[in-house]
Design a protein around this motif. Structure first.
Motif, PDB file in Angstrom:
ATOM      1  N   PRO A  75      -2.354   6.905   1.346  1.00 49.96           N
ATOM      2  CA  PRO A  75      -1.040   6.896   0.701  1.00 49.96           C
ATOM      3  C   PRO A  75      -1.129   7.119  -0.803  1.00 49.96           C
ATOM      4  O   PRO A  75      -1.961   6.500  -1.466  1.00 49.96           O
ATOM      5  N   SER A  76      -0.285   7.995  -1.340  1.00 50.94           N
ATOM      6  CA  SER A  76      -0.307   8.235  -2.780  1.00 50.94           C
ATOM      7  C   SER A  76       0.750   7.408  -3.496  1.00 50.94           C
ATOM      8  O   SER A  76       0.672   7.227  -4.712  1.00 50.94           O
ATOM      9  N   GLY A  77       1.733   6.891  -2.771  1.00 47.98           N
ATOM     10  CA  GLY A  77       2.718   5.979  -3.339  1.00 47.98           C
ATOM     11  C   GLY A  77       3.470   6.550  -4.523  1.00 47.98           C
ATOM     12  O   GLY A  77       3.839   7.715  -4.531  1.00 47.98           O
TER      13      GLY A  77
ATOM     14  N   GLY B 210       0.655   3.053  -3.431  1.00 49.17           N
ATOM     15  CA  GLY B 210      -0.357   4.074  -3.195  1.00 49.17           C
ATOM     16  C   GLY B 210      -1.749   3.485  -3.240  1.00 49.17           C
ATOM     17  O   GLY B 210      -1.967   2.369  -3.740  1.00 49.17           O
ATOM     18  N   TRP B 211      -2.704   4.232  -2.696  1.00 45.67           N
ATOM     19  CA  TRP B 211      -4.066   3.739  -2.578  1.00 45.67           C
ATOM     20  C   TRP B 211      -4.691   3.403  -3.925  1.00 45.67           C
ATOM     21  O   TRP B 211      -5.291   2.344  -4.087  1.00 45.67           O
TER      22      TRP B 211
ATOM     23  N   PHE C  92       5.983   9.108  -3.636  1.00 46.49           N
ATOM     24  CA  PHE C  92       6.147   8.589  -2.267  1.00 46.49           C
ATOM     25  C   PHE C  92       5.824   9.699  -1.315  1.00 46.49           C
ATOM     26  O   PHE C  92       5.791   9.730  -0.232  1.00 46.49           O
TER      27      PHE C  92
ATOM     28  N   LEU D 172       0.816  -1.211   0.000  1.00 49.46           N
ATOM     29  CA  LEU D 172       0.000   0.000   0.000  1.00 49.46           C
ATOM     30  C   LEU D 172       0.852   1.265   0.000  1.00 49.46           C
ATOM     31  O   LEU D 172       0.618   2.186  -0.792  1.00 49.46           O
ATOM     32  N   ASP D 173       1.851   1.339   0.865  1.00 53.90           N
ATOM     33  CA  ASP D 173       2.678   2.554   0.921  1.00 53.90           C
ATOM     34  C   ASP D 173       3.500   2.744  -0.349  1.00 53.90           C
ATOM     35  O   ASP D 173       3.708   3.871  -0.793  1.00 53.90           O
ATOM     36  N   LEU D 174       3.961   1.647  -0.943  1.00 49.36           N
ATOM     37  CA  LEU D 174       4.789   1.746  -2.141  1.00 49.36           C
ATOM     38  C   LEU D 174       3.964   2.127  -3.370  1.00 49.36           C
ATOM     39  O   LEU D 174       4.293   3.065  -4.097  1.00 49.36           O
TER      40      LEU D 174
END
Length: 197
Positions: A190-192, A142-143, A197, A138-140
């Motif tokens: 998170p937009s990743g 993004g949503w 990032f 998810l963090d990498l």
């Protein structure tokens, strides 16, 4: 008429009655409790995330923990209701002789008995692996990307046969969720890689 590989998808579309094939006693109970345990484990994962979430001191009600808390509570209630249903079904299981008599009576009445099915391990694996991958990536990613892929994988697990259409639906739903949480509620997702990032 062709049926999807996943018999539960057939039941959802056609309303066909299904009966989970299982052994007597403990084996049947363990099979019935598989899904409640998975749902409870996912709810626990969410609960840990809620409890470890950094909340600003001046956050007004309802705050960023409120809505995830409702979802977590709902998942726990759902898991408990699934477990109760599984226990009731095992207790109501007739012995093999009674089951044969009931099947014979149903055949005499021109009513088709429920079709026996087994747990579709491939579908279950699609759903479980996609949830774990979503949580890890998810963090990498993004949503928007991660939620779109999660929707696609779960639809694939339930027997969806149009991958491009499922990606489009997943992208639409994840975009709407992003707008609702990030822009309307002020709860950033998170937009990743899309946001650098």
């Amino acid at each position: 008429m062709t049926f999807p590989a996943n018999p539960t998808a057939t039941s959802a579309v056609l309303g066909e009655r299904l009966r989970l094939v299982s052994g007597p006693g403990i084996a049947a109970l363990l099979k019935g409790l598989t899904m409640p345990v998975i749902v409870a484990a996912f709810a626990t994962y969410l609960l840990i995330g809620i409890l470890t979430m950094r909340v600003p001191e001046g956050a007004a009600f309802p705050g960023p923990q409120f809505f995830p808390g409702i979802v977590t509570a709902g998942l726990y209630v759902f898991a408990v209701s699934l477990a109760i249903t599984a226990v009731r079904e095992v207790r109501a299981m007739p012995d093999p002789l009674t089951a044969e008599l009931l099947a014979a009576e149903a055949a005499d009445d021109d009513a088709s008995p429920p079709r026996p099915v087994r747990v579709d391990v491939r579908s279950l694996a699609w759903v479980l692996v996609s949830f774990f991958a979503f949580a890890l990536l998810l963090d990498l990613l993004g949503w928007l990307i991660a939620a779109t892929l999660l929707f696609w994988c779960i639809a694939r697990g339930f027997g969806a046969s149009k991958p491009i259409q499922m990606l489009a639906v997943g992208a639409t739903l994840s975009s709407l969720a992003y707008i609702g949480f990030d822009m309307l509620l002020g709860m950033p997702l998170p937009s990743g890689i899309l946001g650098g990032f």
